[in-house]
Design an enzyme around this catalytic site. Structure first.
Site, PDB file in Angstrom:
ATOM      1  N   ASP A 198       1.701   6.109   5.913  1.00  0.00           N
ATOM      2  CA  ASP A 198       0.874   5.118   5.133  1.00  0.00           C
ATOM      3  C   ASP A 198       1.153   4.902   4.123  1.00  0.00           C
ATOM      4  OD1 ASP A 198      -1.541   4.502   5.659  1.00  0.00           O
ATOM      5  OD2 ASP A 198      -2.655   5.589   4.424  1.00  0.00           O
ATOM      6  N   ASP A 229     -12.185   7.025   3.453  1.00  0.00           N
ATOM      7  CA  ASP A 229     -10.329   6.578   4.408  1.00  0.00           C
ATOM      8  C   ASP A 229     -10.533   5.459   4.312  1.00  0.00           C
ATOM      9  OD1 ASP A 229      -8.800   7.316   6.148  1.00  0.00           O
ATOM     10  OD2 ASP A 229      -9.909   7.664   7.900  1.00  0.00           O
ATOM     11  N   GLU A 289      -9.018   3.689   2.227  1.00  0.00           N
ATOM     12  CA  GLU A 289      -8.668   3.958   0.590  1.00  0.00           C
ATOM     13  C   GLU A 289      -7.854   3.306   0.887  1.00  0.00           C
ATOM     14  OE1 GLU A 289      -7.415   5.270   3.187  1.00  0.00           O
ATOM     15  OE2 GLU A 289      -5.259   5.318   3.159  1.00  0.00           O
ATOM     16  N   ASP A 336      -2.011  10.240   3.309  1.00  0.00           N
ATOM     17  CA  ASP A 336      -3.552   9.904   3.729  1.00  0.00           C
ATOM     18  C   ASP A 336      -4.417  11.024   4.555  1.00  0.00           C
ATOM     19  OD1 ASP A 336      -6.516   8.567   4.214  1.00  0.00           O
ATOM     20  OD2 ASP A 336      -5.946   7.150   5.414  1.00  0.00           O
ATOM     21  N   LYS A 395     -10.237  12.539   8.331  1.00  0.00           N
ATOM     22  CA  LYS A 395      -9.389  12.165   9.560  1.00  0.00           C
ATOM     23  C   LYS A 395      -9.185  13.677  10.393  1.00  0.00           C
ATOM     24  CE  LYS A 395      -6.627   8.618   8.000  1.00  0.00           C
ATOM     25  NZ  LYS A 395      -7.133   7.793   9.086  1.00  0.00           N
ATOM     26  N   ARG A 447      -7.387  -0.469   0.970  1.00  0.00           N
ATOM     27  CA  ARG A 447      -8.063  -1.573   0.545  1.00  0.00           C
ATOM     28  C   ARG A 447      -8.389  -1.314  -0.959  1.00  0.00           C
ATOM     29  NH1 ARG A 447     -12.654  -2.277   4.874  1.00  0.00           N
ATOM     30  NH2 ARG A 447     -10.696  -0.662   6.430  1.00  0.00           N
ATOM     31  N   LYS A 506       1.413  -1.057   0.347  1.00  0.00           N
ATOM     32  CA  LYS A 506      -0.180  -0.604  -0.044  1.00  0.00           C
ATOM     33  C   LYS A 506       1.089   1.331  -0.038  1.00  0.00           C
ATOM     34  CE  LYS A 506      -2.676   2.253   3.271  1.00  0.00           C
ATOM     35  NZ  LYS A 506      -3.976   2.489   3.701  1.00  0.00           N
TER      36      LYS A 506
HETATM   37  N1  BES Z   1      -4.847   4.132   7.116  1.00  0.00           N
HETATM   38  C1  BES Z   1      -5.327   4.182   7.164  1.00  0.00           C
HETATM   39  C2  BES Z   1      -5.126   2.930   8.806  1.00  0.00           C
HETATM   40  C3  BES Z   1      -4.615   3.317  10.324  1.00  0.00           C
HETATM   41  C4  BES Z   1      -4.656   4.009  10.618  1.00  0.00           C
HETATM   42  C5  BES Z   1      -3.084   2.795  10.137  1.00  0.00           C
HETATM   43  C6  BES Z   1      -3.790   4.590  11.930  1.00  0.00           C
HETATM   44  C7  BES Z   1      -2.539   3.155  11.384  1.00  0.00           C
HETATM   45  C8  BES Z   1      -2.708   3.959  12.189  1.00  0.00           C
HETATM   46  C9  BES Z   1      -6.158   3.175   7.098  1.00  0.00           C
HETATM   47  O1  BES Z   1      -6.566   3.938   5.380  1.00  0.00           O
HETATM   48  C10 BES Z   1      -7.775   3.987   7.332  1.00  0.00           C
HETATM   49  O2  BES Z   1      -8.405   5.434   7.482  1.00  0.00           O
HETATM   50  N2  BES Z   1      -8.523   2.592   7.744  1.00  0.00           N
HETATM   51  C11 BES Z   1     -10.088   3.219   8.378  1.00  0.00           C
HETATM   52  C12 BES Z   1     -10.917   2.701   7.643  1.00  0.00           C
HETATM   53  C13 BES Z   1     -12.348   2.547   7.752  1.00  0.00           C
HETATM   54  C14 BES Z   1     -12.527   4.356   7.976  1.00  0.00           C
HETATM   55  C15 BES Z   1     -13.292   1.633   7.199  1.00  0.00           C
HETATM   56  C16 BES Z   1      -9.424   2.729   9.824  1.00  0.00           C
HETATM   57  O3  BES Z   1      -9.585   2.014  10.098  1.00  0.00           O
HETATM   58  O4  BES Z   1     -10.566   3.641  10.674  1.00  0.00           O
HETATM   59 ZN    ZN Z   2      -4.395   4.581   5.081  1.00  0.00          ZN
HETATM   60 ZN    ZN Z   3      -7.705   6.039   5.458  1.00  0.00          ZN
END
Ligand code: BES
Ligand code: ZN
Ligand code: ZN
Length: 465
Positions: free
Chosen positions: A254, A313, A315, A236, A243, A317, A231
């Site tokens: 990210d 967010d 994104e 992000d 966020k 996946r 990824k």
């Molecule tokens: N990059 C983030 C995940 C992340 C956040 C990794 C903090 C490590 C530390 C990812 O893109 C994300 O924002 N995921 C969301 C998904 C949700 C919107 C379904 C998450 O994990 O909150």
């Molecule tokens: Zn992310």
């Molecule tokens: Zn994200």
């Protein structure tokens, strides 16, 4: 980057200061055999072999020997020499008893610094602390592991302003060049046409930071084909479902999955593992603009399935889905992906333990075994099919996120699984790629987590010897 090759060298009888590693069980026996001056000095320092990473210098004329406490002197950890490597005076050292084994890695990494953004260095310029080993055959691999780990750390630490998709492409090109491989980069109209999810996520970025799929292949086509996917979200922001500040603060990291994938590729190439490697890095910035993709949009994936965007967010996946589809088209026997995919994986397992998922128990067992052998822990989580319903969409084939706060790293894994056929072995690592608190040899900041475990899995599976 630090020149690690100077820091670990083969034993040819060079003069060197001795390092004694003792543990609490062996200390009493060991100290009895020391000269009276040593015993007095150790006692004065209240050194009893139990004090974790502490060490004492024992004078020898105008030189000295070192004694350091380790948890278990028979099974050294990769980090048990790191503090010595950081703190000892410049010069050459060798272990008085036994060989460094895995601890040589920590010796090397403890001398790596990320100082590109300091106008004044933290410490005055110093010379090297060199470790001598009789394990000459392990030197090259240890140096490669240190270089790969430092590559992950440096890429992750570099601010997003200086590491957008174009600079990530440069980093991949660098590895491809040393491997003699040709880079393929898909952008613009071709990206929109062939990789709609990557184009959608990256659509809000400025032209210089345009989304792209970066790929190369290496190795003999007759060897087993292995795809590595990472990824590469260079920043992000969360997109329109922005966020909050605290959640955004570290999001330069990210692209940590891409950094792991690239580092793994460099390890495979450096050790000339007999595989036909396919590296795929979808690189985007998840930004906000009038062109941003929106919650409620529906995007037709490369595979042909329609994905409703529940949350912009989620994104990672999405870009991985199109990259996995491309990987599958090459008919690999194994796919491994790395991603800083969910906060939920961190809630479940904390910062140090990557969540890993595998679609066969055999692959899972191999990764778990390699993780133990390399002392690079990962923890298996289930691809629990019943939770697939959390991804249902009212009008599209499925959504990119669930509206439940539960099992977030599992539903992310299940989303990816939709793009990998059951007859292709697949492992997915949801890693933090970051260290919040420094430890010896492991500064705060970007970190490789799960890299050694996966490399060892591949080495065990494909090495000829
Ligand atoms: N990059 C983030 C995940 C992340 C956040 C990794 C903090 C490590 C530390 C990812 O893109 C994300 O924002 N995921 C969301 C998904 C949700 C919107 C379904 C998450 O994990 O909150
Ligand atoms: Zn992310
Ligand atoms: Zn994200």
């Amino acid at each position: 980057m630090t020149d690690f090759t100077e820091l670990l060298i083969a034993d040819r009888g060079q003069t060197a200061r001795a390092i004694h590693l003792v543990d609490k069980d062996g200390f009493a026996g060991w100290v009895k055999k020391r000269p009276a001056e040593d015993r007095a000095l150790l006692e004065a320092n209240r050194f009893d072999g139990k004090t974790g990473f502490e060490f004492v210098l024992l004078p020898r004329g105008d030189q000295f020997e070192v004694v350091s406490a380790v948890k278990d002197s028979t099974t050294l950890s990769p980090w048990c020499l790191a503090k010595l490597s950081e703190r000892l005076p410049d010069g050459t050292y060798r272990l008085a008893e036994g060989q460094p084994g895995p601890a040589a890695l920590g010796w090397l990494l403890a001398q790596h610094r990320f100082e590109d953004y300091r106008s004044k260095k933290d410490e005055p310029e110093r010379g090297a602390r060199v470790l001598i080993t009789v394990e000459a055959a392990r030197i090259e691999e240890t140096v490669r592991l240190a270089q790969a780990t430092a590559l992950v750390r440096d890429l992750v630490n570099t601010p997003a302003a200086d590491l957008g998709p174009a600079q990530l492409e440069d980093a991949v090109r660098e590895v491809a060049k040393t491997a003699g491989a040709r880079l393929r980069v898909t952008r613009d109209g071709e990206l929109a046409e062939g990789y709609p999810l990557i184009a959608a996520v990256g659509g809000a970025a400025t032209d210089e930071r345009a989304p792209r799929l970066i790929e190369f292949e290496w190795g003999k086509p007759a060897d087993p084909r292995v795809a590595i996917v990472g990824k590469g979200v260079c920043f992000d922001s969360g997109g329109l479902d922005l966020k909050p500040a605290a959640g955004m603060r570290l999001m330069k990291k990210d692209m940590g999955g891409a950094a792991h994938a690239l580092a793994l590729a460099s390890l495979i190439i450096g050790s000339r593992l007999p595989v036909h490697l396919h590296l795929l890095i979808p690189a985007v910035e998840n930004a906000v603009s009038g062109n941003a993709y929106r919650p409620g949009d529906i995007v037709k994936s490369r595979k042909g399935t329609f994905v409703e965007i529940d949350n912009t967010d989620a994104e990672g996946r999405l870009i991985l889905a199109d990259a996995l589809t491309r990987a599958v088209e090459g008919k690999p026997e194994l796919i491994v992906d790395f991603a800083t995919l969910t906060g939920a994986a961190r809630v479940a397992l904390g910062p140090d333990l990557p969540a890993f998922f595998a679609n066969t128990d055999g692959l899972a067992a191999a990764v778990e075994q390699a993780a133990r052998a390399t002392q690079d822990a990962v923890w298996r989580m289930p691809l629990w099919e019943a939770y697939d319903e959390m991804l249902k969409s009212d009008i599209a084939d499925f959504a990119n996120a669930s509206n439940s706060p539960m099992a977030g790293c599992i539903t992310a894994g299940l989303f990816l699984k939709k793009f990998v056929p059951d007859d292709v072995e697949w492992a997915h690592l949801d890693t933090y790629a970051w260290r919040d608190a420094a430890k010896p040899g492991r500064p705060k900041g970007g970190e490789a987590l799960g890299l050694r475990a996966v490399f060892a899995t591949l080495s065990d599976r494909y090495s000829k010897d």
